[in-house]
Design a protein around this motif. Structure first.
Motif, PDB file in Angstrom:
ATOM      1  N   UNK A  56      35.440 -74.116   2.073  1.00 17.65           N
ATOM      2  CA  UNK A  56      35.005 -74.055   3.470  1.00 17.65           C
ATOM      3  C   UNK A  56      33.787 -73.163   3.668  1.00 17.65           C
ATOM      4  N   UNK A  57      33.129 -72.768   2.564  1.00 14.93           N
ATOM      5  CA  UNK A  57      31.969 -71.902   2.664  1.00 14.93           C
ATOM      6  C   UNK A  57      30.872 -72.592   3.467  1.00 14.93           C
ATOM      7  N   UNK A  58      30.124 -71.795   4.233  1.00 10.07           N
ATOM      8  CA  UNK A  58      29.034 -72.314   5.047  1.00 10.07           C
ATOM      9  C   UNK A  58      27.722 -71.828   4.439  1.00 10.07           C
ATOM     10  N   UNK A  59      26.895 -72.768   3.968  1.00  9.45           N
ATOM     11  CA  UNK A  59      25.619 -72.431   3.358  1.00  9.45           C
ATOM     12  C   UNK A  59      24.722 -71.763   4.393  1.00  9.45           C
ATOM     13  N   UNK A  60      24.205 -70.598   4.055  1.00  5.44           N
ATOM     14  CA  UNK A  60      23.335 -69.838   4.943  1.00  5.44           C
ATOM     15  C   UNK A  60      21.886 -70.074   4.548  1.00  5.44           C
ATOM     16  N   UNK A  61      21.028 -70.307   5.524  1.00 11.82           N
ATOM     17  CA  UNK A  61      19.609 -70.503   5.250  1.00 11.82           C
ATOM     18  C   UNK A  61      18.800 -69.690   6.256  1.00 11.82           C
ATOM     19  N   UNK A  62      17.506 -69.578   5.998  1.00 12.60           N
ATOM     20  CA  UNK A  62      16.620 -68.857   6.911  1.00 12.60           C
ATOM     21  C   UNK A  62      16.869 -67.363   6.940  1.00 12.60           C
ATOM     22  N   UNK A  63      17.383 -66.810   5.850  1.00  6.19           N
ATOM     23  CA  UNK A  63      17.747 -65.390   5.819  1.00  6.19           C
ATOM     24  C   UNK A  63      16.810 -64.542   4.958  1.00  6.19           C
ATOM     25  N   UNK A  64      15.705 -65.116   4.505  1.00  2.00           N
ATOM     26  CA  UNK A  64      14.785 -64.392   3.614  1.00  2.00           C
ATOM     27  C   UNK A  64      14.331 -63.060   4.224  1.00  2.00           C
ATOM     28  N   UNK A  65      14.039 -63.038   5.505  1.00  2.00           N
ATOM     29  CA  UNK A  65      13.505 -61.842   6.149  1.00  2.00           C
ATOM     30  C   UNK A  65      14.541 -61.063   6.949  1.00  2.00           C
ATOM     31  N   UNK A  66      15.827 -61.330   6.725  1.00  2.00           N
ATOM     32  CA  UNK A  66      16.862 -60.637   7.482  1.00  2.00           C
ATOM     33  C   UNK A  66      16.810 -59.138   7.172  1.00  2.00           C
ATOM     34  N   UNK A  67      17.031 -58.359   8.205  1.00  3.62           N
ATOM     35  CA  UNK A  67      17.076 -56.911   8.049  1.00  3.62           C
ATOM     36  C   UNK A  67      18.472 -56.398   8.347  1.00  3.62           C
ATOM     37  N   UNK A  68      18.649 -55.115   8.139  1.00  6.50           N
ATOM     38  CA  UNK A  68      19.880 -54.443   8.545  1.00  6.50           C
ATOM     39  C   UNK A  68      19.479 -53.403   9.572  1.00  6.50           C
ATOM     40  N   UNK A  69      20.024 -53.532  10.772  1.00  2.60           N
ATOM     41  CA  UNK A  69      19.707 -52.604  11.852  1.00  2.60           C
ATOM     42  C   UNK A  69      20.438 -51.279  11.691  1.00  2.60           C
ATOM     43  N   UNK A  70      21.694 -51.347  11.306  1.00  2.00           N
ATOM     44  CA  UNK A  70      22.505 -50.149  11.117  1.00  2.00           C
ATOM     45  C   UNK A  70      23.691 -50.491  10.231  1.00  2.00           C
ATOM     46  N   UNK A  71      24.324 -49.470   9.703  1.00  2.00           N
ATOM     47  CA  UNK A  71      25.525 -49.640   8.888  1.00  2.00           C
ATOM     48  C   UNK A  71      26.554 -48.630   9.367  1.00  2.00           C
ATOM     49  N   UNK A  72      27.785 -49.104   9.548  1.00  2.00           N
ATOM     50  CA  UNK A  72      28.878 -48.211   9.925  1.00  2.00           C
ATOM     51  C   UNK A  72      29.874 -48.119   8.771  1.00  2.00           C
ATOM     52  N   UNK A  73      30.391 -46.923   8.509  1.00  2.00           N
ATOM     53  CA  UNK A  73      31.447 -46.804   7.494  1.00  2.00           C
ATOM     54  C   UNK A  73      32.752 -47.385   8.028  1.00  2.00           C
ATOM     55  N   UNK A  74      33.557 -47.929   7.135  1.00  2.00           N
ATOM     56  CA  UNK A  74      34.886 -48.434   7.477  1.00  2.00           C
ATOM     57  C   UNK A  74      35.864 -47.693   6.572  1.00  2.00           C
ATOM     58  N   UNK A  75      36.525 -46.707   7.135  1.00  2.27           N
ATOM     59  CA  UNK A  75      37.432 -45.889   6.335  1.00  2.27           C
ATOM     60  C   UNK A  75      36.713 -45.316   5.137  1.00  2.27           C
ATOM     61  N   UNK A  76      37.413 -45.229   4.029  1.00  2.00           N
ATOM     62  CA  UNK A  76      36.829 -44.748   2.778  1.00  2.00           C
ATOM     63  C   UNK A  76      36.674 -45.866   1.766  1.00  2.00           C
ATOM     64  N   UNK A  77      36.597 -47.117   2.257  1.00  2.00           N
ATOM     65  CA  UNK A  77      36.588 -48.232   1.314  1.00  2.00           C
ATOM     66  C   UNK A  77      35.530 -49.285   1.564  1.00  2.00           C
ATOM     67  N   UNK A  78      34.760 -49.203   2.660  1.00  2.00           N
ATOM     68  CA  UNK A  78      33.829 -50.286   2.968  1.00  2.00           C
ATOM     69  C   UNK A  78      32.749 -49.830   3.942  1.00  2.00           C
ATOM     70  N   UNK A  79      31.775 -50.738   4.126  1.00  2.00           N
ATOM     71  CA  UNK A  79      30.766 -50.575   5.166  1.00  2.00           C
ATOM     72  C   UNK A  79      30.694 -51.864   5.977  1.00  2.00           C
ATOM     73  N   UNK A  80      30.197 -51.723   7.187  1.00  2.00           N
ATOM     74  CA  UNK A  80      29.981 -52.876   8.059  1.00  2.00           C
ATOM     75  C   UNK A  80      28.508 -52.864   8.467  1.00  2.00           C
ATOM     76  N   UNK A  81      27.697 -53.724   7.830  1.00  2.00           N
ATOM     77  CA  UNK A  81      26.287 -53.797   8.222  1.00  2.00           C
ATOM     78  C   UNK A  81      26.097 -54.657   9.471  1.00  2.00           C
ATOM     79  N   UNK A  82      25.134 -54.278  10.268  1.00  2.00           N
ATOM     80  CA  UNK A  82      24.739 -55.046  11.442  1.00  2.00           C
ATOM     81  C   UNK A  82      23.367 -55.633  11.123  1.00  2.00           C
ATOM     82  N   UNK A  83      23.341 -56.939  10.839  1.00  2.00           N
ATOM     83  CA  UNK A  83      22.123 -57.621  10.416  1.00  2.00           C
ATOM     84  C   UNK A  83      21.237 -57.959  11.606  1.00  2.00           C
TER      85      UNK A  83
END
Length: 139
Positions: A56-83
């Motif tokens: 069920x994967x959805x092919x992503x396109x048009x993302x060559x110039x995508x940026x990350x505006x900010x990143x939030x920590x999620x506990x002590x195991x992950x991050x959540x980027x805001x693209x």
């Protein structure tokens, strides 16, 4: 994704390089990866990208110039980027970031092959949700 495997190295440092659009992650095992934002975005662990099951994967396109505006920590195991394209539903565990970094050559090859098979390229824009797109209505 609830936690780390016992042998998973953990990040010592994360650096967002906005101009070159890469996330640099240095791990406790001495390895450092420079993961392009585009690779992170097209392999987002979110249901919007991965779907709700195999095939069920959805092919992503048009993302060559995508940026990350900010990143939030999620506990002590992950991050959540805001693209910069509005995507913010993927949680990137330390394990998943390590996988993206260590396997990025193979992941790029797979992504480019999927694009070619679909007759698309990295710059092809995805249709807007609600305009024939197949966004996940749950997330």
């Amino acid at each position: 994704m609830a936690g780390l495997q016992a042998n998973t190295p953990t990040p010592q440092a994360l650096t967002v390089h906005g101009a070159s659009r890469v996330l640099e992650v240095s791990y406790t095992d001495g390895k450092t990866f420079r993961i392009p934002f585009e690779l992170m975005r097209v392999y987002s662990p979110s249901a919007e990208v991965q779907g709700h099951g195999p095939g069920q994967e959805v092919l992503q396109t048009g993302k060559r110039d995508v940026g990350i505006n900010t990143i939030e920590p999620v506990g002590n195991y992950a991050i959540k980027p805001f693209f910069s394209d509005g995507h913010e539903s993927g949680l990137y565990t330390w394990e998943y970031l390590y996988q993206l970094g260590s396997q990025q050559d193979e992941l790029w090859k797979q992504y480019l092959q999927r694009l070619e098979d679909a007759g698309l390229n990295r710059d092809t824009l995805m249709p807007e949700k609600g305009a024939g797109g197949h966004g996940c209505s749950v997330h």
